[in-house]
Design a protein around this motif. Structure first.
Motif, PDB file in Angstrom:
ATOM      1  N   LEU A  28      47.486  75.313  48.714  1.00 52.69           N
ATOM      2  CA  LEU A  28      46.676  74.152  48.509  1.00 52.69           C
ATOM      3  C   LEU A  28      47.547  73.032  49.121  1.00 52.69           C
ATOM      4  CD1 LEU A  28      44.206  72.942  47.360  1.00 52.69           C
ATOM      5  CD2 LEU A  28      45.241  72.358  45.151  1.00 52.69           C
ATOM      6  N   LYS A  36      41.788  68.066  50.912  1.00 50.61           N
ATOM      7  CA  LYS A  36      42.516  69.047  50.373  1.00 50.61           C
ATOM      8  C   LYS A  36      42.245  70.710  50.903  1.00 50.61           C
ATOM      9  CE  LYS A  36      44.300  67.369  45.999  1.00 50.61           C
ATOM     10  NZ  LYS A  36      43.420  66.300  45.946  1.00 50.61           N
ATOM     11  N   VAL A  38      42.741  74.718  51.647  1.00 43.58           N
ATOM     12  CA  VAL A  38      43.705  76.196  51.513  1.00 43.58           C
ATOM     13  C   VAL A  38      44.298  76.578  52.861  1.00 43.58           C
ATOM     14  CG1 VAL A  38      43.516  78.534  51.001  1.00 43.58           C
ATOM     15  CG2 VAL A  38      42.241  76.779  49.532  1.00 43.58           C
ATOM     16  N   PHE A 105      38.950  73.001  50.730  1.00 43.46           N
ATOM     17  CA  PHE A 105      39.201  73.270  49.432  1.00 43.46           C
ATOM     18  C   PHE A 105      37.845  73.098  48.839  1.00 43.46           C
ATOM     19  CE2 PHE A 105      40.675  72.242  45.081  1.00 43.46           C
ATOM     20  CZ  PHE A 105      40.939  73.613  44.710  1.00 43.46           C
TER      21      PHE A 105
END
Length: 264
Positions: A28, A36, A38, A105
């Protein structure tokens, strides 16, 4: 006008936490657009080939109207991660300098649970068709790689698809494989409309779409150590694989239906 397939590029500004799933150690992270992500690293596991599979699988899914978190190219500065205390993570960050891949994310998303969630037959058939098409071995009961977010089903993690490219030999045979791994697909019992979906998707996918998708692969991801192929030659193989795979769809549809009938 910007191509609808063209990805944004962000710069990673903060490593937040590792997501210790499988062997690839995604993380993350936060980027310079304040979102944000991944983050999938080129220095992990199967390297750039996993990123290529993630990119191609995600873009094809999106073209077919399936929900995939936004994909972005993520630039990792050479100095990034030098203060990281974990040596394994520090090595990963150092080996991943340059262009990586990230998915937006989905905060608050829940892992899809086949025992608690029901997917209608059409959507299940679309997802099974996609995974058989891209030869994705990783959408099983053990690891569904799907999320429920805002009451909708989202697809993640296509890095295990296109497994032919790990040897990169005899792509023609790989393009016509029945793909027996489909027997383990978590949504196969619900995929009763594969023939209808096949007709629908063949009206969407074509050479022009595949060219636009394959062209999104960054050249620096195609400079494979020990390979005699140029970046353009590798792109051409991916393009021809997709075209032949689409032409041969009856082969993998029949395989999926065979296993589905056997499980009912």
């Amino acid at each position: 006008m910007k191509d609808s397939l063209e990805l944004r590029t962000v710069t990673v500004t903060r490593y937040i936490t590792p997501l210790r799933e499988g062997g690839s150690l995604p993380a993350l992270a936060e980027a310079d657009d304040d979102f944000k992500y991944v983050l999938k690293f080129r220095g992990a596991g199967h390297g750039v080939k996993a990123l290529i599979a993630e990119l191609l699988g995600g873009l094809i899914a999106r073209e077919l109207g399936l929900k995939v978190p936004e994909l972005v190219f993520a630039e990792l500065d050479e100095a990034f991660g030098r203060t990281e205390a974990d040596e394994e993570i520090q090595d990963l960050l150092q080996f991943s300098k340059g262009l990586n891949l990230a998915l937006h994310f989905l905060s608050g998303a829940l892992t899809f649970d086949p025992a608690a969630e029901t997917v209608d037959d059409t959507l299940a058939s679309k997802i099974v068709w996609l995974d058989a098409f891209i030869t994705n071995v990783d959408r099983t009961f053990r690891n569904t790689n799907m999320l429920i977010w805002h009451k909708e089903l989202w697809l993640i993690d296509h890095g295990a698809a296109f497994y032919f490219h790990h040897s990169f030999s005899n792509w023609e045979k790989s393009a016509e494989t029945p793909f027996s791994f489909i027997k383990d697909h978590v949504l196969l019992p619900r995929a009763s409309k594969l023939y209808e979906v096949d007709q629908e998707f063949k009206k969407i996918l074509n050479r022009d779409k595949f060219v636009a998708i394959v062209d999104q692969i960054p050249t620096e991801w195609l400079e494979w150590e020990g390979s005699d192929f140029s970046a353009n030659e590798i792109r051409e193989v991916y393009l021809n694989f997709l075209l032949r795979r689409l032409e041969s769809s009856t082969i993998f549809i029949n395989e999926a239906n065979k296993w589905r009938d056997a499980s009912i």
